[in-house]
Design a protein around this motif. Sequence first.
Motif, PDB file in Angstrom:
ATOM      1  N   PRO A  62       0.820  -1.222   0.000  1.00 58.52           N
ATOM      2  CA  PRO A  62       0.000   0.000   0.000  1.00 58.52           C
ATOM      3  C   PRO A  62       0.854   1.272   0.000  1.00 58.52           C
ATOM      4  N   ALA A  63       2.020   1.218   0.615  1.00 57.40           N
ATOM      5  CA  ALA A  63       2.910   2.383   0.622  1.00 57.40           C
ATOM      6  C   ALA A  63       3.391   2.706  -0.792  1.00 57.40           C
ATOM      7  N   LYS A  64       3.646   1.684  -1.579  1.00 58.24           N
ATOM      8  CA  LYS A  64       4.075   1.930  -2.969  1.00 58.24           C
ATOM      9  C   LYS A  64       2.923   2.487  -3.793  1.00 58.24           C
ATOM     10  N   TYR A  65       1.691   2.052  -3.488  1.00 53.06           N
ATOM     11  CA  TYR A  65       0.515   2.628  -4.155  1.00 53.06           C
ATOM     12  C   TYR A  65       0.474   4.138  -3.878  1.00 53.06           C
ATOM     13  N   PHE A  66       0.701   4.498  -2.614  1.00 52.38           N
ATOM     14  CA  PHE A  66       0.740   5.914  -2.257  1.00 52.38           C
ATOM     15  C   PHE A  66       1.811   6.631  -3.066  1.00 52.38           C
ATOM     16  N   LYS A 113       3.299   5.898  -5.888  1.00 54.62           N
ATOM     17  CA  LYS A 113       3.140   5.927  -7.345  1.00 54.62           C
ATOM     18  C   LYS A 113       1.870   6.624  -7.807  1.00 54.62           C
ATOM     19  N   LYS A 114       0.803   6.550  -7.014  1.00 55.35           N
ATOM     20  CA  LYS A 114      -0.485   7.090  -7.456  1.00 55.35           C
ATOM     21  C   LYS A 114      -0.942   8.333  -6.689  1.00 55.35           C
ATOM     22  N   VAL A 115      -0.819   8.302  -5.375  1.00 56.76           N
ATOM     23  CA  VAL A 115      -1.385   9.359  -4.534  1.00 56.76           C
ATOM     24  C   VAL A 115      -0.442  10.550  -4.397  1.00 56.76           C
ATOM     25  N   ALA A 116       0.809  10.306  -4.059  1.00 54.40           N
ATOM     26  CA  ALA A 116       1.765  11.397  -3.837  1.00 54.40           C
ATOM     27  C   ALA A 116       1.866  12.350  -5.025  1.00 54.40           C
ATOM     28  N   PRO A 117       1.895  11.847  -6.264  1.00 49.49           N
ATOM     29  CA  PRO A 117       1.965  12.806  -7.385  1.00 49.49           C
ATOM     30  C   PRO A 117       0.753  13.740  -7.454  1.00 49.49           C
ATOM     31  N   ILE A 118      -0.432  13.230  -7.107  1.00 45.19           N
ATOM     32  CA  ILE A 118      -1.626  14.084  -7.122  1.00 45.19           C
ATOM     33  C   ILE A 118      -1.529  15.132  -6.019  1.00 45.19           C
ATOM     34  N   LEU A 119      -1.183  14.697  -4.808  1.00 47.77           N
ATOM     35  CA  LEU A 119      -1.071  15.646  -3.697  1.00 47.77           C
ATOM     36  C   LEU A 119      -0.010  16.713  -3.998  1.00 47.77           C
ATOM     37  N   THR A 120       1.104  16.285  -4.560  1.00 44.01           N
ATOM     38  CA  THR A 120       2.182  17.213  -4.888  1.00 44.01           C
ATOM     39  C   THR A 120       1.735  18.219  -5.938  1.00 44.01           C
ATOM     40  N   ARG A 121       1.128  17.731  -6.994  1.00 49.97           N
ATOM     41  CA  ARG A 121       0.746  18.584  -8.120  1.00 49.97           C
ATOM     42  C   ARG A 121      -0.459  19.468  -7.805  1.00 49.97           C
ATOM     43  N   ARG A 122      -1.412  18.932  -7.050  1.00 51.50           N
ATOM     44  CA  ARG A 122      -2.690  19.629  -6.892  1.00 51.50           C
ATOM     45  C   ARG A 122      -2.903  20.326  -5.548  1.00 51.50           C
ATOM     46  N   CYS A 123      -2.195  19.906  -4.507  1.00 53.09           N
ATOM     47  CA  CYS A 123      -2.518  20.393  -3.156  1.00 53.09           C
ATOM     48  C   CYS A 123      -1.385  21.142  -2.460  1.00 53.09           C
ATOM     49  N   GLY A 128      -7.393   2.724   3.761  1.00 59.39           N
ATOM     50  CA  GLY A 128      -6.715   3.011   5.007  1.00 59.39           C
ATOM     51  C   GLY A 128      -5.767   4.178   4.983  1.00 59.39           C
ATOM     52  N   ALA A 129      -5.626   4.847   3.839  1.00 61.68           N
ATOM     53  CA  ALA A 129      -4.764   6.035   3.715  1.00 61.68           C
ATOM     54  C   ALA A 129      -3.337   5.762   4.190  1.00 61.68           C
ATOM     55  N   VAL A 130      -2.786   4.642   3.763  1.00 57.77           N
ATOM     56  CA  VAL A 130      -1.405   4.294   4.120  1.00 57.77           C
ATOM     57  C   VAL A 130      -0.461   5.284   3.450  1.00 57.77           C
ATOM     58  N   TRP A 131       0.482   5.795   4.209  1.00 62.55           N
ATOM     59  CA  TRP A 131       1.470   6.762   3.707  1.00 62.55           C
ATOM     60  C   TRP A 131       2.687   6.007   3.204  1.00 62.55           C
ATOM     61  N   GLY A 132       3.367   6.562   2.238  1.00 64.25           N
ATOM     62  CA  GLY A 132       4.568   5.958   1.681  1.00 64.25           C
ATOM     63  C   GLY A 132       5.819   6.705   2.090  1.00 64.25           C
ATOM     64  N   THR A 133       6.775   6.730   1.202  1.00 66.79           N
ATOM     65  CA  THR A 133       8.053   7.365   1.507  1.00 66.79           C
ATOM     66  C   THR A 133       8.147   8.774   0.939  1.00 66.79           C
ATOM     67  N   ARG A 134       7.283   9.132  -0.002  1.00 68.57           N
ATOM     68  CA  ARG A 134       7.308  10.476  -0.583  1.00 68.57           C
ATOM     69  C   ARG A 134       6.569  11.444   0.331  1.00 68.57           C
ATOM     70  N   LEU A 135       6.839  12.704   0.180  1.00 66.07           N
ATOM     71  CA  LEU A 135       6.222  13.797   0.932  1.00 66.07           C
ATOM     72  C   LEU A 135       6.602  13.816   2.405  1.00 66.07           C
ATOM     73  N   ARG A 136       7.684  13.147   2.786  1.00 66.64           N
ATOM     74  CA  ARG A 136       8.095  13.158   4.193  1.00 66.64           C
ATOM     75  C   ARG A 136       8.991  14.331   4.464  1.00 66.64           C
TER      76      ARG A 136
END
Length: 125
Positions: free
Chosen positions: A27-31, A33-43, A117-125
């Motif tokens: 799930p962290a890798k999902y974050f 690869k998929k979630v972190a780029p959206i948060l970075t670009r949009r938020c 579950g909103a698992v966090w990954g290694t990006r955005l730390r």
Amino acid sequence: MKTLGLLCCAAALALGADGTAKYFDSPAKYFDKKVAPILTRRCLGCHNDELKDGGISFQDRPSLLKGGGRGPAIVPGKPAASMLVVALRHEGELQMPPGPKLPAKEIKTLTDWIRRGAVWGTRLR
């Protein structure tokens, strides 16, 4: 032992926005690869540790769990109770981002992440 193997495979499977199966190691890798780029670009342009627009930073999971003046931005496992999802869908008074809604594909990715579950990954730390 077979059950454990099936559970591991199920945990690594995620459906892409186009409905096709996408595999991730965790799930962290999902974050990452998929979630972190959206948060970075949009938020993060407005919701970072320095600006904290609306009193919230999107730079780490604890900040999203705490939220701002309107309560938690995310409620793991409960996208409908997550202000982030409500705001992205433009369903209430708070509509983010201001102006046009994000593409449905990006909203679905963030909604699915919260549902899982909103698992966090290694990006955005």
